[in-house]
Design an enzyme around this catalytic site. Structure first.
Site, PDB file in Angstrom:
ATOM      1  N   CYS A 155      25.288 -14.705   5.765  1.00 11.86           N
ATOM      2  CA  CYS A 155      23.894 -14.097   6.373  1.00 11.86           C
ATOM      3  C   CYS A 155      23.588 -12.794   5.690  1.00 11.86           C
ATOM      4  O   CYS A 155      22.726 -12.514   5.788  1.00 11.86           O
ATOM      5  CB  CYS A 155      23.896 -13.967   7.819  1.00 11.86           C
ATOM      6  SG  CYS A 155      24.669 -15.404   8.577  1.00 11.86           S
ATOM      7  N   HIS A 288      19.910  -6.761  12.525  1.00 10.19           N
ATOM      8  CA  HIS A 288      20.313  -8.244  12.254  1.00 10.19           C
ATOM      9  C   HIS A 288      19.731  -9.012  13.228  1.00 10.19           C
ATOM     10  O   HIS A 288      19.043 -10.044  13.022  1.00 10.19           O
ATOM     11  CB  HIS A 288      21.700  -8.283  11.925  1.00 10.19           C
ATOM     12  CG  HIS A 288      22.064  -9.423  11.178  1.00 10.19           C
ATOM     13  ND1 HIS A 288      21.414  -9.846  10.168  1.00 10.19           N
ATOM     14  CD2 HIS A 288      23.039 -10.545  11.676  1.00 10.19           C
ATOM     15  CE1 HIS A 288      22.272 -11.161   9.725  1.00 10.19           C
ATOM     16  NE2 HIS A 288      22.999 -11.638  10.933  1.00 10.19           N
ATOM     17  N   HIS A 323      16.732 -17.573  12.226  1.00  4.41           N
ATOM     18  CA  HIS A 323      17.819 -16.876  11.265  1.00  4.41           C
ATOM     19  C   HIS A 323      17.602 -17.862   9.885  1.00  4.41           C
ATOM     20  O   HIS A 323      18.150 -18.933   9.969  1.00  4.41           O
ATOM     21  CB  HIS A 323      18.881 -16.867  12.086  1.00  4.41           C
ATOM     22  CG  HIS A 323      20.172 -16.045  11.008  1.00  4.41           C
ATOM     23  ND1 HIS A 323      19.708 -15.473  10.029  1.00  4.41           N
ATOM     24  CD2 HIS A 323      21.496 -15.914  11.422  1.00  4.41           C
ATOM     25  CE1 HIS A 323      21.055 -14.939   9.761  1.00  4.41           C
ATOM     26  NE2 HIS A 323      21.822 -15.165  10.474  1.00  4.41           N
TER      27      HIS A 323
END
Lengths: 395, 307
Positions: A155, A288, A323
């Protein structure tokens, strides 16, 4: 040597253009929808509402490519303005550094799954599978560069691609760098996060006390980095400057962050030191904020470690897009740059009650007329990789 | 900016691991009658952890720990290249998806399937918080990692040493897609090469990695070399990925490393370790590694010994 961002483009579940993105944030309109994945079940995902064929037609992209590649091509074409007047870059040394987590898995998994069930494999599909092949196709369909690189740190991939691009320019290897990331949805990643018990069957709620995991999303986001010398030749105008960066390892666990947010704290501290800024100089933080029980509390703790009692305005945009894995920091950096240039706050959807342990409240509304001189953006990946970037208005 | 190679360690299809002279007894793979025994991994990794590790993780952890153990150096960064990442775990999780009929799956294989599992696990093992990156650019994964490593050490004056590596595992599945590879006359192999490197000072008298070049055309190698401003006759150690025109060169020290390494996207790391050993033994002064195993994807790495 100073490194500037002279272009920023993305494609994500809340649109493509800056106007699309602002419109979605203003209306608090999410791009996350509930989708039926047949045998796999129903999941909330951040969807770009155009199928491959539509995107290929609109952007003149050949068919037969992974959606990861297609989204990347769209974002880079938008970035480089379809290469009108591409002579302005002649004589400049360039690189393309791309972040992706599962490459062309969307394209190949069907065939691989059938093969694992006893059918024969459609071999040529595999040419679209590897991370490196995605980046090669991006170059083939956009602009010729002198060097290709693909970073795969889950990520935080796009953020690391950005950092790698900055370092290449600072070292004098290249004058300009196209950096960012792309990922599309796949059964592999949906089932993967589900198996970990961190895929929320409802809409995700970053920084909320009842948060229960991620929703996945798809998209691509890239920025164009240039040295001062490159700008003097290309004639581009700097949008913002990248002034700080940090990439470290949490070294705690493969999939969870340390409770004290060690890696995140270290990454943010490094980025601030690099930028020669005090914590109090940061006007906004793009977190995040994945909405997993672990990330949001550990990231909150890290914010408190760095900013003490004065945590700046912050939000997660992941309830708007899901995400987007390796693309997330690429896409969110683009949003962040828009927010700095147009002076608006990026809202955090889905947070009704704060996290008990840390009690931090994200920005929930879209507000304009906000001065954001310095912005910090975080991205953390499986394997413990923690990154933090600082962007500053050009003065 | 040149990288000084402090130490290197390779697990490959040859008996390169744990040997004083790792590349002394190279046997063409086509002539090998049986596979080389795997290292005794439990000498490096506790059995509990070892049980849950696939081949790529076992190999790369072992070569990394071997370098650290033998050199006793502290690492400030880990920069790894892998062309295919954790194939075994990826396929294992996909098998679960296939068999499951929509139920909840066991996450272990998924957790280990991300490309940066290897570098993440090594940092976890060493409790190392430094820069930790995984590059995946097909056959050029090791080459781009070299550049990143050079940039890191150059930019961070307080950093002394970095762990640089290339790793790729073979899985039976790869035989299904073998025909897509240019050099499919070679068998797929397992490979992990780890190096500890540092910034070479002006007067450094050891082996250095000096430069990396890239070419994405389908030009013949002599054009690729001349475009890069290189003259093959300047090099007295030439290691290439089965490039016909380089086989019979007059100076004689030209070697097709695929013959010994097998088909592996990280094979240039094997070749760089081989170059390092040859240079250390003064078999030559300047080495060139030419890696062309994927189409339109050539990497050229220059190494030398400095007196």
């Amino acid at each position: 040597m100073r490194v500037f961002i002279t272009a920023a483009s993305q494609i994500s579940p809340i649109g493509v253009s800056k106007a699309d993105v602002i419109s979605s944030f203003k209306a608090l309109k999410t791009g996350v929808v509930k989708e039926d994945f047949g045998e796999l079940g129903e999941y909330h995902v951040g969807r770009i509402d155009k199928i491959n064929e539509e995107l290929c037609l609109q952007y003149d992209i050949p068919t037969g490519l992974s959606r990861t590649t297609i989204l990347g091509i769209v974002a880079i074409k938008e970035l480089m303005d379809n290469f009108i007047d591409s002579n302005k870059y002649s004589g400049l040394r360039s690189c393309l550094i791309n972040g992706t987590s599962v490459g062309g898995m969307d394209y190949t998994e069907g065939s691989i799954l059938n093969y694992l069930g006893g059918d024969s494999l459609n071999k040529t599909l595999f040419l679209n599978h590897t991370c490196g092949s995605i980046t090669k196709e991006l170059m083939k369909n956009t602009v010729r560069v002198d060097m290709l690189d693909t970073i795969s740190t889950a990520c935080s991939s796009a953020a690391n691609a950005i950092i790698a691009g900055v370092e290449h320019i600072k070292s004098g290897n290249y004058d300009l760098a196209i950096v960012g990331g792309t990922d599309s949805l796949s059964r592999f990643t949906i089932k993967g996060f589900d198996s970990l018990g961190i895929y929320d069957r409802e809409r995700c709620r970053p920084f909320d006390s009842s948060r229960n995991g991620i929703n996945l999303g798809e998209g691509a986001g890239y920025i164009l980095l240039e040295s001062e010398e490159s700008i003097s030749k290309s004639g581009n105008s700097p949008l913002v400057e990248i002034t700080g960066w940090g990439s470290v390892s949490d070294a705690h666990h493969q999939t969870a962050s340390s409770p004290e947010g060690k890696g995140a704290t270290l990454a943010m501290t490094k980025a601030l030191n690099q930028a020669n800024l005090d914590p109090s100089d940061i006007d906004f933080i793009n977190t995040h904020g994945t909405a997993t029980p672990n990330n949001d509390v550990t990231e909150s703790q890290a914010l408190i470690n760095v900013f003490g009692d004065n945590v700046p305005l912050f939000s997660s945009t992941k309830a708007f897009t899901g995400h987007t894995l390796a693309a997330s920091s690429g896409i969110e950096v683009v949003y962040s740059i828009y927010s700095m240039l147009e002076g608006f706050t990026m809202p955090n959807l889905g947070c009704e009650n704060t996290i008990e342990e840390t009690n931090l409240t994200p920005v929930k509304k879209f507000e304009q007329g906000v001065e954001i001189d310095h912005l910090l953006s975080n991205a953390f990946g499986f394997g413990g990789n923690c990154t933090s970037l600082v962007f500053s208005k050009v003065k | 900016m040149r990288l000084a190679i402090d130490i290197a360690s390779t697990i490959s299809a040859q008996s390169t691991f744990g040997a004083d002279q790792p590349f002394d007894s190279l046997v063409p793979l086509s002539e090998m009658t049986e596979e080389i025994a795997r290292p005794v991994y439990k000498e490096f990794i506790p059995p509990m952890k070892l049980r849950r590790m696939g081949p790529i993780l076992k190999m790369s952890m072992t070569t990394a720990l071997d370098c650290i153990k033998r050199s006793e150096l502290e690492i400030d960064a880990m920069i790894l290249g892998t062309g295919l990442g954790c194939m075994k775990d990826t396929l294992s999780f996909m098998q679960q998806i296939k068999n499951s009929n929509g139920g909840i799956l066991s996450p272990t294989a998924f957790i280990h399937s991300t490309h940066n599992t290897v570098s993440g696990q090594i940092s976890l093992n060493l409790k190392n918080h430094g820069y930790n990156i995984t590059h995946s650019q097909d056959n050029l994964s090791f080459e781009v990692s070299i550049l990143d490593c050079m940039n890191f050490l150059n930019a961070n004056s307080d950093a002394q040493h970095a762990l640089l590596g290339g790793v790729d595992e073979k899985v039976p599945f790869l035989n299904e897609v073998k025909s897509l590879f240019k050099y499919n006359k070679y068998e797929f192999s397992d490979l992990s090469s780890s190096f500890i490197v540092s910034q070479a000072e002006e007067q450094y008298s050891g082996v250095t990695i000096d430069k990396v070049f890239f070419d994405y055309s389908s030009n013949p190698i002599d054009k690729v070399l001349s475009d890069a401003g290189l003259n093959i006759s300047d090099f007295d150690i030439i290691l290439h990925s089965d490039i016909e025109s380089l086989e019979d060169l007059e100076n004689g020290n030209s070697l097709n490393y695929l013959k010994y390494c097998g088909l592996n996207l990280s094979s240039s790391a094997f070749a760089c370790h081989l170059a390092y050993e040859k240079l250390k033994r003064r078999e030559g002064k300047k080495a060139i590694v030419i890696n062309s195993i994927c189409t339109e994807s050539t990497g050229i790495t220059l190494l030398s010994i400095n007196e």
